[in-house]
Scaffold this motif. Structure first.
Motif, mmCIF file in Angstrom:
data_model
loop_
_atom_site.group_PDB
_atom_site.id
_atom_site.type_symbol
_atom_site.label_atom_id
_atom_site.label_comp_id
_atom_site.label_asym_id
_atom_site.label_seq_id
_atom_site.Cartn_x
_atom_site.Cartn_y
_atom_site.Cartn_z
ATOM 1 N N TRP A 225 -5.347 3.143 -10.814
ATOM 2 C CA TRP A 225 -4.394 4.203 -11.006
ATOM 3 C C TRP A 225 -3.483 4.418 -9.437
ATOM 4 C CZ3 TRP A 225 -5.481 3.823 -15.778
ATOM 5 C CH2 TRP A 225 -6.696 3.732 -16.483
ATOM 6 N N MET A 226 -2.491 5.440 -9.835
ATOM 7 C CA MET A 226 -1.742 6.054 -8.388
ATOM 8 C C MET A 226 -1.529 7.361 -9.074
ATOM 9 S SD MET A 226 1.711 4.084 -8.069
ATOM 10 C CE MET A 226 2.290 4.656 -6.545
ATOM 11 N N CYS A 227 -0.948 8.169 -8.140
ATOM 12 C CA CYS A 227 -0.587 9.538 -8.451
ATOM 13 C C CYS A 227 0.899 9.469 -8.585
ATOM 14 C CB CYS A 227 -0.774 10.456 -7.515
ATOM 15 S SG CYS A 227 0.253 10.651 -5.789
ATOM 16 N N ASP A 228 1.681 10.484 -9.295
ATOM 17 C CA ASP A 228 3.060 10.549 -9.524
ATOM 18 C C ASP A 228 3.915 10.686 -8.246
ATOM 19 O OD1 ASP A 228 2.580 10.276 -12.240
ATOM 20 O OD2 ASP A 228 3.214 12.281 -12.703
ATOM 21 N N GLU A 229 3.409 11.466 -7.462
ATOM 22 C CA GLU A 229 3.947 11.756 -6.160
ATOM 23 C C GLU A 229 4.215 10.443 -5.487
ATOM 24 O OE1 GLU A 229 2.611 15.277 -4.040
ATOM 25 O OE2 GLU A 229 3.508 14.730 -2.304
ATOM 26 N N GLY A 230 3.206 9.679 -5.314
ATOM 27 C CA GLY A 230 3.285 8.169 -4.722
ATOM 28 C C GLY A 230 4.287 7.337 -5.492
ATOM 29 N N ARG A 231 4.169 7.298 -6.721
ATOM 30 C CA ARG A 231 4.888 6.420 -7.446
ATOM 31 C C ARG A 231 6.345 6.805 -7.445
ATOM 32 N NH1 ARG A 231 3.289 3.919 -12.355
ATOM 33 N NH2 ARG A 231 1.453 5.023 -12.566
ATOM 34 N N VAL B 253 0.713 -1.111 0.106
ATOM 35 C CA VAL B 253 -0.117 -0.027 0.085
ATOM 36 C C VAL B 253 0.885 1.095 -0.097
ATOM 37 C CG1 VAL B 253 -1.644 1.304 1.488
ATOM 38 C CG2 VAL B 253 -1.979 -1.191 1.267
ATOM 39 N N CYS B 254 0.472 2.182 -1.003
ATOM 40 C CA CYS B 254 1.350 3.524 -0.760
ATOM 41 C C CYS B 254 1.303 4.099 0.460
ATOM 42 C CB CYS B 254 0.979 4.584 -2.119
ATOM 43 S SG CYS B 254 1.661 5.933 -1.950
ATOM 44 N N PRO B 255 2.640 4.619 1.123
ATOM 45 C CA PRO B 255 2.244 5.377 2.133
ATOM 46 C C PRO B 255 2.327 6.729 2.053
ATOM 47 C CG PRO B 255 4.663 4.949 1.683
ATOM 48 C CD PRO B 255 3.845 4.233 0.467
ATOM 49 N N GLY B 256 2.185 7.419 0.753
ATOM 50 C CA GLY B 256 2.314 8.767 0.512
ATOM 51 C C GLY B 256 1.003 9.699 0.891
ATOM 52 N N CYS B 257 0.078 9.103 1.441
ATOM 53 C CA CYS B 257 -1.114 9.985 1.746
ATOM 54 C C CYS B 257 -2.239 8.894 2.354
ATOM 55 C CB CYS B 257 -1.727 11.066 0.677
ATOM 56 S SG CYS B 257 -2.867 10.211 -0.548
ATOM 57 N N ALA B 258 -3.306 9.682 2.924
ATOM 58 C CA ALA B 258 -4.270 8.923 3.538
ATOM 59 C C ALA B 258 -5.271 8.098 2.570
ATOM 60 C CB ALA B 258 -5.165 9.993 4.449
ATOM 61 N N ARG B 259 -5.135 8.118 1.413
ATOM 62 C CA ARG B 259 -5.714 7.460 0.462
ATOM 63 C C ARG B 259 -5.416 5.863 0.799
ATOM 64 N NH1 ARG B 259 -10.286 7.977 -2.197
ATOM 65 N NH2 ARG B 259 -9.606 10.173 -2.709
ATOM 66 N N GLY B 260 -4.157 5.511 0.861
ATOM 67 C CA GLY B 260 -3.748 4.242 0.918
ATOM 68 C C GLY B 260 -4.014 3.409 -0.679
ATOM 69 N N CYS B 261 -3.477 3.985 -1.590
ATOM 70 C CA CYS B 261 -3.698 3.295 -3.028
ATOM 71 C C CYS B 261 -2.764 1.912 -2.794
ATOM 72 C CB CYS B 261 -2.909 4.182 -3.986
ATOM 73 S SG CYS B 261 -4.029 5.757 -4.446
ATOM 74 N N ASN B 262 -3.447 0.980 -3.761
ATOM 75 C CA ASN B 262 -2.835 -0.382 -3.406
ATOM 76 C C ASN B 262 -1.725 -0.135 -4.575
ATOM 77 O OD1 ASN B 262 -5.680 -2.792 -2.431
ATOM 78 N ND2 ASN B 262 -5.130 -0.662 -1.993
ATOM 79 N N PHE C 182 -9.980 13.499 -6.905
ATOM 80 C CA PHE C 182 -9.587 12.128 -7.440
ATOM 81 C C PHE C 182 -9.110 11.117 -6.498
ATOM 82 C CE2 PHE C 182 -7.430 9.570 -10.615
ATOM 83 C CZ PHE C 182 -8.287 8.539 -10.680
ATOM 84 N N LEU C 183 -7.833 11.211 -6.287
ATOM 85 C CA LEU C 183 -6.958 10.181 -5.416
ATOM 86 C C LEU C 183 -6.347 11.057 -4.184
ATOM 87 C CD1 LEU C 183 -5.434 7.380 -7.551
ATOM 88 C CD2 LEU C 183 -7.743 7.520 -6.537
ATOM 89 N N ILE C 184 -5.695 12.140 -4.613
ATOM 90 C CA ILE C 184 -4.819 12.547 -3.558
ATOM 91 C C ILE C 184 -5.196 13.313 -2.299
ATOM 92 C CG2 ILE C 184 -2.827 14.232 -3.549
ATOM 93 C CD1 ILE C 184 -2.516 13.946 -6.640
ATOM 94 N N ARG C 185 -4.974 12.949 -1.323
ATOM 95 C CA ARG C 185 -5.405 13.625 0.001
ATOM 96 C C ARG C 185 -4.625 14.737 0.470
ATOM 97 N NH1 ARG C 185 -10.349 12.757 0.689
ATOM 98 N NH2 ARG C 185 -10.329 13.072 2.865
HETATM 99 S S1 SF4 Z 1 -2.897 9.197 -4.035
HETATM 100 FE FE1 SF4 Z 1 -0.778 9.206 -4.608
HETATM 101 S S2 SF4 Z 1 0.292 9.458 -2.565
HETATM 102 FE FE2 SF4 Z 1 -1.815 9.022 -2.083
HETATM 103 S S3 SF4 Z 1 -2.080 6.790 -1.510
HETATM 104 FE FE3 SF4 Z 1 -2.337 7.201 -3.772
HETATM 105 S S4 SF4 Z 1 -0.455 7.152 -4.913
HETATM 106 FE FE4 SF4 Z 1 -0.021 7.326 -2.684
#
Ligand code: SF4
Ligand code: SF4
Ligand code: FES
Length: 539
Positions: A265-271, A223-232, A368-371
């Motif tokens: 999907w996931m965001c670039d910052e998390g990627r 799980v991405c640790p980049g924000c509170a969304r927790g993208c898989n 969209f996804l980014i929190r």
């Molecule tokens: S939105 Fe981006 S930073 Fe947040 S959990 Fe998803 S990939 Fe990670």
């Protein structure tokens, strides 16, 4: 509902779905380039040909709806013949680039040629060479027009998902070319996804390009640790070379489908945040009276040094006056770790000055996804520590430490200089007798500490995060911890043991089982029931 047959298998499917959706439900393989379940149907690549009994010609599965009694064949001579002919046309102008193409090993053109093609090429002498080979179209992506099969997935991603309308198909027929619009560059917060959905090597990720052949990569679900969304995500790591020969261990992150969290999907910052895993890692345990040089610490002794530091720290915790310790926990920790913070500091040592919320750290958010909350486990921290933004604000603990009202301070990961400024860190340091820092990456707070305990990053341990919706999801160990570090849950377990508490945790899931027994929000959950998609707290 409609009763249909696919390759002899009888199925009952929802009315009105497409044949390709039914095929996917039946787990039957069928080639596709333009079809993507997250995008509108284009039906332009024509590779998904199937034979439907009583229809005169083969049809494309992605743009034909099922009907009662349909009998579909994906492997009949007629279907395979059509698929093969389409493939030959798609490859007519494609360069024979595979040995030097970064997509090799995960290219659908290469894969389908091996599975469905294998014809004698008739167009070798007629190839039209398109001139624009690999060139950057933005900070994250390279475009190689010659390799493009004009499936328009990237066009539809820009039009439908990010609504940034980045790509278009220019010119006609034989001369059609994919490009970004004139004067535009691909530069949005989700741009990396186009490299994932491009089925060939036309769009490649500038960060990963030519770093490693994909068959040398291992993959672990996390799980991405980049924000509170927790993208898989999938963590792709180098599996081939021994540890000491590796420059980088985690090579890239890819989104993993979860319809309830991040779709595909996931965001670039998390990627691209994976680079921080090995950034300024703390490799040396420090404690008063402990070894001072790297050679002493790392010469095969790092585990013993960490154990000695924990023994010394446990003695200091045991002998401390009640109320003399303050603790700054972090929502970067897993649920298991926060549960042990609670057990150790609140339950065993009766610490009152315990907080976790660092003010002013919110960032960009979209719909969209980014929190805005850049912590992966804020919801878990609040629930487990029974604190909120106000009662858990670390400012009051820091202020009390600055005034000398707290004698000793234990900090997990947070850099006080970053949150409050260097002067505050200096003031805290001058007042507290013992400053403990525990975390994976170095910072000025770690530099100022008496005890420095190196811990594992999220890619090096097991555990769970709770996302902003209360969804509990597993992270999994992809690579070995940096030598000399341990997962935080293990460090806290050792301290509990050294303080004479009962601990029988062999793995992170043992800690989770204990948490599930004591915290109603987690009741009935265990690592197996969480599965791949996680479980939401009962309301
Ligand atoms: S939105 Fe981006 S930073 Fe947040 S959990 Fe998803 S990939 Fe990670
Ligand atoms: S660049 Fe890739 S995704 Fe875009 S149209 Fe070409 S093949 Fe499809
Ligand atoms: S996948 Fe069906 S036409 Fe492209």
């Amino acid at each position: 509902m409609a009763n249909i047959t696919i390759d002899g298998k009888q199925l009952t499917v929802k009315d009105g779905i497409t044949i390709i959706e039914a095929i996917d439900q039946a787990s039957v393989g069928l080639p596709r380039y333009c079809y993507h379940p997250g995008l509108s149907i284009a039906g332009n690549c024509r590779i998904c040909q199937v034979e439907v009994e009583k229809m005169p010609r083969t049809v494309i599965a992605c743009n034909t709806r099922v009907a009662e009694g349909m009998v579909i064949h994906t492997q009949s001579e007629k279907a395979k013949d059509s698929q093969q002919s389409v493939l030959e046309f798609l490859l007519a102008n494609h360069p024979l680039d595979c040995p030097v193409c970064d997509q090799a090993g995960e290219c659908k053109l290469q894969d389908y040629y091996m599975e469905y093609g294998l014809y004698d090429p008739k167009f070798n002498d007629l190839k039209v060479k398109k001139t624009k080979k690999a060139f950057p179209i933005g900070p994250t992506i390279m475009l190689d027009q010659e390799r493009c099969v004009l499936c328009t997935r990237c066009v539809r991603f820009g039009d439908e998902i990010t609504k940034t309308n980045d790509f278009g198909v220019f010119n006609r027929g034989h001369h059609s070319e994919l490009d970004v619009y004139p004067g535009k560059e691909l530069n949005n917060k989700y741009s990396g996804n186009v490299a994932d959905i491009c089925p060939v090597g036309a769009l490649t990720d500038r960060d990963f390009r030519f770093k490693m052949r994909v068959w040398y990569l291992g993959s672990q679900d996390s799980v991405c640790p980049g924000c509170a969304r927790g993208c898989n995500i999938e963590v792709h790591y180098e599996k081939s070379r021994p540890y000491h020969l590796k420059e980088k261990r985690v090579m890239r992150l890819k989104p993993r489908e979860n319809q309830d969290v991040n779709k595909w999907w996931m965001c670039d910052e998390g990627r691209y945040a994976y680079k921080a895993i090995d950034d300024n890692r703390i490799k040396k345990t420090r404690y008063p009276g402990g070894p001072t040089t790297s050679a002493e610490t790392l010469n095969g002794q790092s585990e013993k040094v960490l154990e000695a530091a924990l023994e010394k720290l446990a003695a200091a915790l045991k002998g401390a006056k009640p109320g003399s310790w303050g603790v700054i926990a972090t929502p970067q920790s897993t649920n298991e770790e926060l549960f042990l913070v609670r057990r150790l500091f609140r339950d065993a040592l009766k610490v009152k000055d315990l907080a976790f919320w660092a003010p002013g750290q919110e960032g960009y958010q979209d719909d969209f996804l980014i929190r805005a909350d850049k912590n992966p486990n804020m919801a878990g921290a609040k629930r487990i520590l029974a604190l909120d933004e106000k009662s858990g604000d670390i400012t009051s603990v820091v202020e009390r430490a600055k005034k000398g009202e707290i004698e000793n301070l234990f900090v997990f990961s947070t850099d006080l200089a970053k949150v409050f400024g260097a002067d505050t860190l200096k003031a805290v340091r001058s007042k507290v007798k013992t400053l403990v820092f525990e975390g994976p990456n170095g910072n000025p707070t770690a530099d100022a500490a008496d005890f420095v305990l190196p811990s594992s990053s999220y890619a090096e341990k097991d555990g769970t995060f709770t996302n902003f919706e209360g969804r509990v999801q597993r992270i999994r160990k992809a690579v070995e911890p940096v030598i000399g570090s341990l997962p935080t849950w293990l460090i806290l377990s050792r301290l509990l043991f050294l303080l004479g508490q009962k601990v029988d945790y062999l793995r992170a899931d043992d800690v989770f089982d204990d948490l599930a027994k004591t915290e109603p929000a987690f009741a009935g959950m265990n690592y197996k029931t969480l599965g791949k998609g996680g479980t939401v707290w009962a309301k």
